[in-house]
Design a protein around this motif. Structure first.
Motif, PDB file in Angstrom:
ATOM      1  N   GLY A  47      30.963 -28.196 -62.164  1.00  0.00           N
ATOM      2  CA  GLY A  47      29.743 -28.036 -62.927  1.00  0.00           C
ATOM      3  C   GLY A  47      29.526 -29.143 -63.938  1.00  0.00           C
ATOM      4  O   GLY A  47      30.424 -29.931 -64.226  1.00  0.00           O
ATOM      5  N   PHE A  48      28.304 -29.201 -64.453  1.00  0.00           N
ATOM      6  CA  PHE A  48      28.002 -30.158 -65.512  1.00  0.00           C
ATOM      7  C   PHE A  48      27.021 -29.555 -66.504  1.00  0.00           C
ATOM      8  O   PHE A  48      26.324 -28.575 -66.212  1.00  0.00           O
ATOM      9  N   GLU A  49      27.000 -30.155 -67.679  1.00  0.00           N
ATOM     10  CA  GLU A  49      26.040 -29.790 -68.715  1.00  0.00           C
ATOM     11  C   GLU A  49      25.380 -31.056 -69.241  1.00  0.00           C
ATOM     12  O   GLU A  49      26.019 -32.104 -69.344  1.00  0.00           O
ATOM     13  N   LEU A  50      24.109 -30.928 -69.571  1.00  0.00           N
ATOM     14  CA  LEU A  50      23.320 -32.022 -70.138  1.00  0.00           C
ATOM     15  C   LEU A  50      22.726 -31.566 -71.457  1.00  0.00           C
ATOM     16  O   LEU A  50      22.134 -30.487 -71.536  1.00  0.00           O
ATOM     17  N   SER A  51      22.878 -32.394 -72.474  1.00  0.00           N
ATOM     18  CA  SER A  51      22.275 -32.049 -73.764  1.00  0.00           C
ATOM     19  C   SER A  51      22.053 -33.323 -74.564  1.00  0.00           C
ATOM     20  O   SER A  51      22.547 -34.396 -74.211  1.00  0.00           O
ATOM     21  N   SER A  52      21.320 -33.195 -75.640  1.00  0.00           N
ATOM     22  CA  SER A  52      21.093 -34.313 -76.565  1.00  0.00           C
ATOM     23  C   SER A  52      21.918 -34.103 -77.826  1.00  0.00           C
ATOM     24  O   SER A  52      22.131 -32.971 -78.269  1.00  0.00           O
ATOM     25  N   ARG A  53      22.384 -35.210 -78.375  1.00  0.00           N
ATOM     26  CA  ARG A  53      23.084 -35.189 -79.657  1.00  0.00           C
ATOM     27  C   ARG A  53      22.585 -36.396 -80.448  1.00  0.00           C
ATOM     28  O   ARG A  53      22.956 -37.534 -80.148  1.00  0.00           O
ATOM     29  N   GLY A  54      21.734 -36.130 -81.409  1.00  0.00           N
ATOM     30  CA  GLY A  54      21.094 -37.238 -82.104  1.00  0.00           C
ATOM     31  C   GLY A  54      20.191 -37.969 -81.128  1.00  0.00           C
ATOM     32  O   GLY A  54      19.365 -37.364 -80.450  1.00  0.00           O
ATOM     33  N   ASN A  55      20.366 -39.284 -81.039  1.00  0.00           N
ATOM     34  CA  ASN A  55      19.557 -40.054 -80.092  1.00  0.00           C
ATOM     35  C   ASN A  55      20.343 -40.412 -78.833  1.00  0.00           C
ATOM     36  O   ASN A  55      19.992 -41.346 -78.114  1.00  0.00           O
ATOM     37  N   LYS A  56      21.401 -39.649 -78.572  1.00  0.00           N
ATOM     38  CA  LYS A  56      22.221 -39.907 -77.391  1.00  0.00           C
ATOM     39  C   LYS A  56      22.205 -38.707 -76.442  1.00  0.00           C
ATOM     40  O   LYS A  56      21.892 -37.578 -76.833  1.00  0.00           O
ATOM     41  N   ILE A  57      22.548 -38.987 -75.183  1.00  0.00           N
ATOM     42  CA  ILE A  57      22.584 -37.962 -74.141  1.00  0.00           C
ATOM     43  C   ILE A  57      24.037 -37.638 -73.835  1.00  0.00           C
ATOM     44  O   ILE A  57      24.837 -38.542 -73.561  1.00  0.00           O
ATOM     45  N   VAL A  58      24.366 -36.362 -73.879  1.00  0.00           N
ATOM     46  CA  VAL A  58      25.733 -35.926 -73.600  1.00  0.00           C
ATOM     47  C   VAL A  58      25.833 -35.488 -72.145  1.00  0.00           C
ATOM     48  O   VAL A  58      25.090 -34.607 -71.690  1.00  0.00           O
ATOM     49  N   LEU A  59      26.748 -36.131 -71.415  1.00  0.00           N
ATOM     50  CA  LEU A  59      27.040 -35.782 -70.025  1.00  0.00           C
ATOM     51  C   LEU A  59      28.405 -35.120 -70.003  1.00  0.00           C
ATOM     52  O   LEU A  59      29.424 -35.775 -70.220  1.00  0.00           O
ATOM     53  N   ALA A  60      28.438 -33.825 -69.757  1.00  0.00           N
ATOM     54  CA  ALA A  60      29.703 -33.094 -69.713  1.00  0.00           C
ATOM     55  C   ALA A  60      29.942 -32.601 -68.296  1.00  0.00           C
ATOM     56  O   ALA A  60      29.041 -32.046 -67.664  1.00  0.00           O
ATOM     57  N   GLY A  61      31.157 -32.810 -67.804  1.00  0.00           N
ATOM     58  CA  GLY A  61      31.477 -32.364 -66.450  1.00  0.00           C
ATOM     59  C   GLY A  61      32.953 -32.128 -66.292  1.00  0.00           C
ATOM     60  O   GLY A  61      33.762 -32.618 -67.080  1.00  0.00           O
ATOM     61  N   ASN A  62      33.313 -31.385 -65.257  1.00  0.00           N
ATOM     62  CA  ASN A  62      34.729 -31.097 -65.042  1.00  0.00           C
ATOM     63  C   ASN A  62      35.452 -32.241 -64.339  1.00  0.00           C
ATOM     64  O   ASN A  62      36.676 -32.287 -64.321  1.00  0.00           O
ATOM     65  N   ASP A  63      34.702 -33.172 -63.755  1.00  0.00           N
ATOM     66  CA  ASP A  63      35.312 -34.373 -63.185  1.00  0.00           C
ATOM     67  C   ASP A  63      34.267 -35.484 -63.138  1.00  0.00           C
ATOM     68  O   ASP A  63      33.119 -35.292 -63.566  1.00  0.00           O
ATOM     69  N   GLY A  64      34.685 -36.642 -62.625  1.00  0.00           N
ATOM     70  CA  GLY A  64      33.787 -37.793 -62.616  1.00  0.00           C
ATOM     71  C   GLY A  64      32.562 -37.605 -61.752  1.00  0.00           C
ATOM     72  O   GLY A  64      31.482 -38.119 -62.070  1.00  0.00           O
ATOM     73  N   VAL A  65      32.705 -36.872 -60.639  1.00  0.00           N
ATOM     74  CA  VAL A  65      31.555 -36.609 -59.771  1.00  0.00           C
ATOM     75  C   VAL A  65      30.534 -35.737 -60.502  1.00  0.00           C
ATOM     76  O   VAL A  65      29.326 -35.974 -60.427  1.00  0.00           O
ATOM     77  N   ALA A  66      31.014 -34.740 -61.226  1.00  0.00           N
ATOM     78  CA  ALA A  66      30.107 -33.871 -61.980  1.00  0.00           C
ATOM     79  C   ALA A  66      29.374 -34.656 -63.067  1.00  0.00           C
ATOM     80  O   ALA A  66      28.168 -34.470 -63.282  1.00  0.00           O
ATOM     81  N   LYS A  85      24.549 -26.670 -64.872  1.00  0.00           N
ATOM     82  CA  LYS A  85      24.523 -26.563 -63.413  1.00  0.00           C
ATOM     83  C   LYS A  85      25.937 -26.363 -62.892  1.00  0.00           C
ATOM     84  O   LYS A  85      26.901 -26.928 -63.429  1.00  0.00           O
ATOM     85  N   SER A  86      26.045 -25.571 -61.842  1.00  0.00           N
ATOM     86  CA  SER A  86      27.322 -25.470 -61.136  1.00  0.00           C
ATOM     87  C   SER A  86      27.035 -25.492 -59.644  1.00  0.00           C
ATOM     88  O   SER A  86      25.933 -25.133 -59.204  1.00  0.00           O
ATOM     89  N   SER A  87      28.003 -25.919 -58.871  1.00  0.00           N
ATOM     90  CA  SER A  87      27.809 -26.016 -57.424  1.00  0.00           C
ATOM     91  C   SER A  87      28.437 -24.823 -56.721  1.00  0.00           C
ATOM     92  O   SER A  87      29.584 -24.476 -56.991  1.00  0.00           O
ATOM     93  N   PRO A  88      27.714 -24.205 -55.812  1.00  0.00           N
ATOM     94  CA  PRO A  88      28.304 -23.117 -55.038  1.00  0.00           C
ATOM     95  C   PRO A  88      29.239 -23.628 -53.948  1.00  0.00           C
ATOM     96  O   PRO A  88      29.885 -22.839 -53.265  1.00  0.00           O
ATOM     97  N   TYR A  89      29.303 -24.967 -53.810  1.00  0.00           N
ATOM     98  CA  TYR A  89      30.081 -25.574 -52.727  1.00  0.00           C
ATOM     99  C   TYR A  89      31.327 -26.266 -53.282  1.00  0.00           C
ATOM    100  O   TYR A  89      31.226 -27.209 -54.066  1.00  0.00           O
ATOM    101  N   ASP A  90      32.487 -25.819 -52.842  1.00  0.00           N
ATOM    102  CA  ASP A  90      33.731 -26.476 -53.255  1.00  0.00           C
ATOM    103  C   ASP A  90      33.801 -27.892 -52.712  1.00  0.00           C
ATOM    104  O   ASP A  90      34.313 -28.797 -53.372  1.00  0.00           O
ATOM    105  N   TYR A  91      33.301 -28.075 -51.485  1.00  0.00           N
ATOM    106  CA  TYR A  91      33.394 -29.373 -50.813  1.00  0.00           C
ATOM    107  C   TYR A  91      32.004 -29.931 -50.564  1.00  0.00           C
ATOM    108  O   TYR A  91      31.119 -29.238 -50.068  1.00  0.00           O
ATOM    109  N   ARG A  92      31.842 -31.221 -50.885  1.00  0.00           N
ATOM    110  CA  ARG A  92      30.620 -31.944 -50.508  1.00  0.00           C
ATOM    111  C   ARG A  92      31.087 -33.166 -49.717  1.00  0.00           C
ATOM    112  O   ARG A  92      31.483 -34.195 -50.281  1.00  0.00           O
TER     113      ARG A  92
END
Length: 736
Positions: free
Chosen positions: A57-76, A115-122
């Motif tokens: 899964g990943f999360e997207l949010s703003s912090r000040g004038n920057k965008i925060v990309l949070a994910g459980n791995d690099g693909v996320a 967002k989270s993916s219902p698929y373990d494998y892509r």
């Protein structure tokens, strides 16, 4: 103070462990962001995300004038970036057209996106992709592709570059000489079929420098894929051995088999032979020593080769032995099997045979790839692969043929439908298993839209967003026009009816009076004239979107398709003239046909995507000597024309509508055919088409073995060329 310092260090350690546990390399993600948006990289923050349900899964949010990309791995994290670029900046990255015009001030995210993916494998790639598209790739091109994978959520790529190096090392350690292996390893354009046991030696002999190059390339590929959180699928032993094996091991239990496509027999070591497990173990050990492992192994035992027996007991034992060979080398091994055999040889693989093959392996040690689910979901007739985890795949393209085609509605709706189907068993993933890439980008953007959702895609809504991201901001009227154009495309080339894959144009077929030839299937999903309104709208709006890379590609590709379709009505005209014995009319209509080929060649010369010269230059660039360069050029020429030798039954399987190939190969063939036909007509005779076919195949073989440089840079203006051809041909298409 000391207590605070210790607490601070403890917190740092915990954060580090959280990053490690989540599979996230912050440095790798930051490096990807710099490659994708170099001018804006410092405006993004990367953070680890703990996922509670085990789903990526990943999360997207703003912090000040920057965008925060949070994910459980690099693909996320990469997927979060691409989601932001699509939804907030209206950008797009495809093989054929890139729009990265970000606003100077990045848009803020008012409410956190989760967002989270219902698929373990892509899953990603097909053995064939490695040759029909990737034969000549260097690290720069691979780096770009791995970024594309990550942005589109891919976490399970097939990774078979350098496999030949591993086998060379294994067989040398077993005592085989270079001479004995010379006729085993094929040329670089044919490894997909060598790896699958279909052919030996063709296109070789393979230089050691190639093997060394590919080994080094694979190390870079795997390092990058793994640091982004991907789990590459490596290869395993399926029994294919050198012909010299029968001399070195005279008591070995070998089966001589043939692919039935014009190549010599290959040798398969029976899984009952003790050497099978021994060699399988040696191979995996050597591969792991060189490349490491993520415990996922691809092995396809009967790719378009029928097993010697359909007895379930025989198939069960065979499957168990193949898996056991993997397990002995790696107790954590998971067998990833392409399900193509169940589709391509349905007569053989009935329920008892499929079940026997699959049941012999523990359920948690095998993953099935339903290889062409958008056309025929094999899972529906195998009780969802009898309890095995399986992956829903879009195959879409065969041979790298250039054609507007796709099952758009099925791709938008069927993955979600399968997810919700109580009979879908252990559906664990989605994937792309095309034989070739770098064409029809809309289908790949659409398919991977499924990654982070469980519901069906609303095509009309999605297309509006796709158009905006691809072409940039237009006027209200132009946006409406482009949506209308895509409605036409959706109902014609992308309607998914009747046929399995895209139609070829008769232009690329070996000359004939018939409407189709071997591997030149010209049947369309729609009436030719139904596509023309989309062309009208594209040409009408060309001045407004002329600066859009994606629009220019689509304009060229659509124009190419309309003209490729028009070849058939022209063929009907000169065929009728031949039947009427009207030589003057035959000359007039055949000249118009040749002129159409030249016009298409000139159009396609305006886009790098359609240049023969690039394919050949990339091949030659892999060589370290002039003889190597010549060998690689011959491989590159052969694959896309004859495929094999002059008598190859696969000629035109991998045809390409490319600038350079149209004028230098297809047009010349038709010129020779028309000259022979005119000669026969002038003498009051009929042309012997069969004899001509034999003669032209010798010319084709000469063409394969030539050296000639073709342009590697574009020429002309895509919009102006499309407008010229529209003015020239539009009325002809109506009055055909």
């Amino acid at each position: 103070m000391t207590t605070f310092r210790n607490l601070f260090l403890c917190l740092l350690l915990m954060v580090g462990l959280a990053v490690q546990a989540a599979g996230l390399s912050v440095d790798a993600s930051r490096a990807l962001i710099k490659r994708i948006v170099p001018a804006h990289a410092d405006k993004f923050i990367v953070e680890p995300l703990t996922v509670n349900d085990g789903k990526d899964g990943f999360e997207l949010s703003s912090r000040g004038n920057k965008i925060v990309l949070a994910g459980n791995d690099g693909v996320a994290v990469a997927s979060a970036l691409y989601y932001y670029l699509n939804e907030y900046c209206h950008c797009q990255i495809t093989w054929n057209g890139v729009n990265m015009h970000l606003p100077a001030q990045l848009p803020k995210i008012e409410k956190k996106i989760t967002k989270s993916s219902p698929y373990d494998y892509r899953y990603y790639l097909n053995y064939c992709t490695y040759n029909y598209s990737m034969s000549w790739w260097d690290w720069k091109r691979w780096e770009k592709e791995i970024d594309w994978m990550a942005l589109h959520g891919i976490n399970m790529p097939l990774a078979i570059t350098g496999e030949e190096y591993v086998w060379n090392e294994v067989y040398k350690e077993m005592g085989f000489t270079g001479k004995e292996l010379e006729n085993f390893f094929c040329g670089p354009a044919y490894f997909s079929w060598f790896w699958m046991g279909n052919l030996d030696g063709w296109g070789g002999p393979l230089p050691q420098s190639w093997m060394n190059r590919q080994k080094d390339l694979q190390l870079k590929i795997l390092q990058r894929e793994r640091e982004l959180g991907m789990k590459p699928v490596l290869s395993a032993f399926t029994g294919h051995v050198p012909a010299a094996f029968k001399e070195r091991f005279p008591n070995a239990k070998l089966k001589q088999t043939n692919w039935n496509n014009g190549f010599a027999d290959t040798y398969i070591l029976d899984s009952e032979d003790p050497l099978f497990a021994e060699i399988g173990k040696k191979y995996l050990q050597k591969q792991t020593e060189l490349f490491g492992t993520d415990h996922l192994y691809s092995a396809d035992t009967f790719n378009e080769n029928e097993p010697p027996s359909n007895e379930p007991e025989f198939l069960s034992k065979l499957s168990a032995r193949v898996y056991e060979g993997m397990r002995q080398a790696d107790p954590e091994a998971v067998w990833v099997m392409q399900g193509w055999l169940f589709f391509s040889d349905r007569k053989f693989w009935n329920a008892p045979q499929v079940k026997a093959l699959l049941d012999a392996v523990p359920n948690d040690k095998m993953i099935l790839l339903d290889l062409i689910t958008e056309y025929e979901p094999v899972w529906k007739r195998t009780e969802a692969y009898y309890g095995k985890p399986w992956i829903w795949n879009m195959l879409h393209n065969f041979g790298g043929n250039i054609s507007l085609f796709g099952q758009m509605d099925r791709v938008a709706t069927q993955p979600a439908a399968a997810l919700a189907d109580q009979n879908a068993g252990k559906l664990k993933g989605i994937g792309l298993t095309m034989e070739a890439i770098e064409q029809t980008p809309v289908l790949y953007e659409l398919m991977m839209e499924n990654t982070w959702r469980t519901s069906a895609i609303n095509l009309d809504q999605w297309l509006k967003s796709y158009i905006r991201n691809r072409y940039g901001k237009g006027t209200t009227a132009s946006n409406a026009d482009m949506f209308k154009a895509w409605q036409v495309l959706k109902s014609t080339v992308y309607n998914g009816k009747d046929i399995r894959d895209g139609a070829e144009s008769i232009l690329t077929g070996r000359p004939t009076f018939d409407s189709a030839t071997v591997w030149t299937k010209t049947r369309l999903n729609y009436k030719r004239e139904e596509l023309i309104p989309a062309w009208d709208l594209f040409v009408k709006n060309a001045p407004l979107y002329a600066n859009s890379d994606g629009f220019r590609y689509d304009l060229v590709d659509l124009t190419r398709q309309v003209l490729a379709n028009y070849a058939r009505p022209l063929q009907v005209k000169w065929t009728k003239a031949y039947q009427d014995k009207d030589l003057a009319a035959f000359k007039k209509q055949s000249d118009a046909y040749l002129e159409l080929i030249s016009d298409m060649d000139r159009l396609l010369a305006t886009r790098t995507d359609f240049l023969l010269g690039k394919w050949l230059a990339d091949a030659r660039s892999c060589g370290t000597t002039e003889s190597e360069k010549a060998l690689y050029e011959r491989n590159a020429r052969d694959l896309i024309t004859l495929w094999g030798d002059a008598d190859s039954p696969l000629h035109e399987y991998s045809c390409r509508q490319w600038s350079g190939l149209l004028n230098d190969f297809y047009k010349v063939r038709w010129q020779k055919f028309f000259a022979e036909t005119e000669k026969a007509m002038a003498a009051g005779k009929e042309i012997d088409v069969k004899a001509f076919g034999k003669e032209i195949s010798q010319w084709e073989w000469q063409w394969v073995n030539q050296h000639k440089d073709f342009p590697i840079q574009v020429s002309g203006n895509s919009v102006l060329e499309a407008q010229r051809l529209y003015k020239k041909y539009r009325n002809q298409l109506i009055n055909k």
